[in-house]
Design an enzyme around this catalytic site. Structure first.
Site, PDB file in Angstrom:
ATOM      1  CD  GLU A   1      -2.736   2.089   0.581  1.00  0.00           C
ATOM      2  OE1 GLU A   1      -3.443   1.422  -0.072  1.00  0.00           O
ATOM      3  OE2 GLU A   1      -2.427   2.937   0.286  1.00  0.00           O
TER       4      GLU A   1
ATOM      5  CG  HIS B   1     -29.108 -11.098  26.366  1.00  0.00           C
ATOM      6  ND1 HIS B   1     -28.116 -10.887  26.090  1.00  0.00           N
ATOM      7  CD2 HIS B   1     -28.995 -12.334  27.268  1.00  0.00           C
ATOM      8  CE1 HIS B   1     -26.826 -11.243  27.093  1.00  0.00           C
ATOM      9  NE2 HIS B   1     -27.758 -12.581  28.157  1.00  0.00           N
TER      10      HIS B   1
END
Ligand SMILES: Cc1cc2nc3c(=O)[nH]c(=O)nc-3n(C[C@H](O)[C@H](O)[C@H](O)COP(=O)(O)OP(=O)(O)OC[C@H]3O[C@@H](n4cnc5c(N)ncnc54)[C@H](O)[C@@H]3O)c2cc1C
Length: 467
Positions: free
Chosen positions: A204, A446
């Site tokens: 990169e 949950h």
């Protein structure tokens, strides 16, 4: 006599086909011209869809090989059948592209196969094989998308030196794959081949991967990918790729020290960006203006310099994403039907479909600092989320940025399991102008990964429960 339409869309990608369907729904006589032979554009044919198919299959393969044993699932002799994996990918592409054809029939959109060329502001000529057919239209939408770019002197042959298109169809797993460019396409495709057995090195130019992303997330992402075996050479400029008989040699130079290095490999993926595609449209002659980056210039209503010609998607400014193109397609169709089509560019999500996923929407910390906006941060790690923990997927965290004074959510950045789906909650919240307190007071089921979002929102006010 040539056929007349209210709207002709040039390009059948997620911008163009969505625009055509919405326009037809609103009663406009609509045609969509596509030269590829199948609908769906880059996204369905050589982009989002085939890449996600390979990401999914390669993740299963990798998990079956490396993780199942820990769960008490004993497997032996797990083998890769790459040909079959590619056939599965191809089938998904075929089903979805055919699906768009079906939607065209259902909505009475005329599908015209061939290359569309603007002849005047109301005339489009379509070339297919030796045939040339002319059509008239009150309005025209250009949705011709983008194509990949390479670096000077590097010739993409789609065999050894490939773009994302070639990387989606390799016939063998490369031993060594060099990915030039650490953006989302390079990292997704790099992940696929790393999971299937390649040694992957990403080179990169910048000193960080995923340019434009919140830096804290980007750092964590690189750390996780490194743990997965992907090597990174940051701050390095690729200067040449030598194509020898039996190998490729990638040469690169460190931007700071000027030290030269090279890597031998058998495949190179060039993923350094994409550019707007307007070849052969005849824009210059018609007077449709482009900006310095080759993008078609548009106003807020997507009108080009010629008032009845519009442009959307990758061919205009903004993030090159399928859902952004689709939103623009709907907006233009509604504007043409006399409604007030609109795109909120402040809340376009971006997702990287690696494992874990990365998902972001709104402003990054760096952007808020640059704009002198005071903000509060709430963070919550998946390590403290029960669902992530039981699934052995506890890497990453949720980060919420909220305005210091008003508490309005300004940006959300997540790295973690299933966050590509989770981000939708925050896109909706931001679209409604929610505060972090609104999120914190919303009941989340949950045990789900989404509880990490609620906890991060609580953390904005320094009151998380589980951390
Ligand atoms: C490997 C890869 C992975 C990607 N993954 C994602 C992802 O996960 N999520 C996401 O949101 N985005 C992703 N993208 C980006 C996404 O594919 C593009 O942003 C999106 O396809 C742009 O849509 P569009 O309609 O503007 O153009 P395109 O999809 O490029 O479609 C344009 C169409 O116009 C046709 N055309 C061009 N000129 C003419 C002409 N003169 N006449 C007739 N037809 C013409 C082309 O053949 C093409 O089919 C990915 C891209 C790549 C390459």
């Amino acid at each position: 006599m040539e056929e007349k339409f209210d709207l002709i869309v040039i390009g059948g990608g997620p911008g163009g086909y969505v625009c055509a369907i919405r326009a037809a729904q609103l009663g406009l006589k609509t045609a969509c011209i596509e030269s590829r032979g199948t609908l769906g554009g880059t996204c369905l044919n050589v982009g989002c869809i085939p890449s996600k198919s390979l990401l999914n299959s390669s993740e299963f393969y990798h998990k079956a090989k490396n993780n199942f044993n820990n769960l008490g699932i004993e497997t032996s002799n797990i083998k890769l059948n790459l040909k079959k994996m590619m056939i599965n990918k191809m089938k998904s592409v075929q089903i979805l592209t055919k699906g768009v054809e079906f939607l065209f029939k259902k909505n009475k959109v005329s599908y015209i196969k061939g290359k569309g060329v603007l002849f005047s502001k109301n005339d489009v000529v379509v070339y297919q094989d030796d045939k040339k057919t002319s059509y008239k239209s009150k309005n025209i939408v250009i949705a011709t998308g983008s194509s990949s770019v390479s670096l000077a002197g590097i010739n993409i042959d789609e065999k050894n030196i490939v773009s994302s298109t070639g990387a989606l169809s390799l016939e063998e797993v490369p031993k060594n794959l060099v990915v030039i460019g650490g953006g989302y396409i390079g990292l997704e495709m790099g992940s696929v081949w790393a999971r299937l057995g390649s040694k992957v090195t990403v080179i990169e130019y910048l000193d960080h991967i995923t340019p434009g992303m919140d830096r804290e997330i980007s750092k964590e992402f690189q750390k996780i990918l490194t743990k997965q075996g992907i090597k990174f050479k940051l701050n390095n400029k690729v200067t040449a790729v030598k194509n020898l008989k039996d190998k490729l040699i990638v040469e690169f130079t460190d931007n700071k020290t000027k030290r030269k290095e090279s890597i031998d490999c058998d495949k190179v993926l060039v993923s350094v960006g994409r550019k707007p595609y307007t070849e052969g449209l005849n824009l210059l002659k018609i007077g449709v203006k482009k900006d310095e980056k080759g993008r078609i210039e548009t106003n807020k209503k997507f009108q080009t310099s010629i008032s009845n010609i519009f442009a959307i998607g990758d061919v205009i400014k903004g993030p090159m994403l399928a859902h952004k193109a689709g939103e623009e397609g709907i907006a233009v169709a509604e504007i043409l039907a006399g409604q007030s089509g609109h795109v909120n560019y402040d809340v376009i999500p971006g997702v990287i479909y690696t494992s874990p996923e990365v998902a972001t929407v709104g402003k990054t910390e760096e952007q808020l600092k640059d704009s002198n906006i005071n903000y509060k941060i709430g963070k919550f790690p998946f390590l403290a989320n029960s669902r992530a923990k039981v699934n052995n997927e506890s890497e990453g965290f949720v980060k919420i940025l909220a305005d210091s004074k008003t508490d309005k959510v300004l940006g959300v950045h997540i790295i973690g399991p299933h966050c590509g789906d989770m981000i939708a909650e925050m896109v909706l919240a931001m679209e409604f102008g929610a505060s972090s307190e609104d999120i914190a007071r919303t009941c989340h089921a949950h045990p789900t990964h989404t509880e990490a979002i609620k906890e991060a929102a609580l953390a904005v006010d320094k009151r998380p429960i589980h951390f």
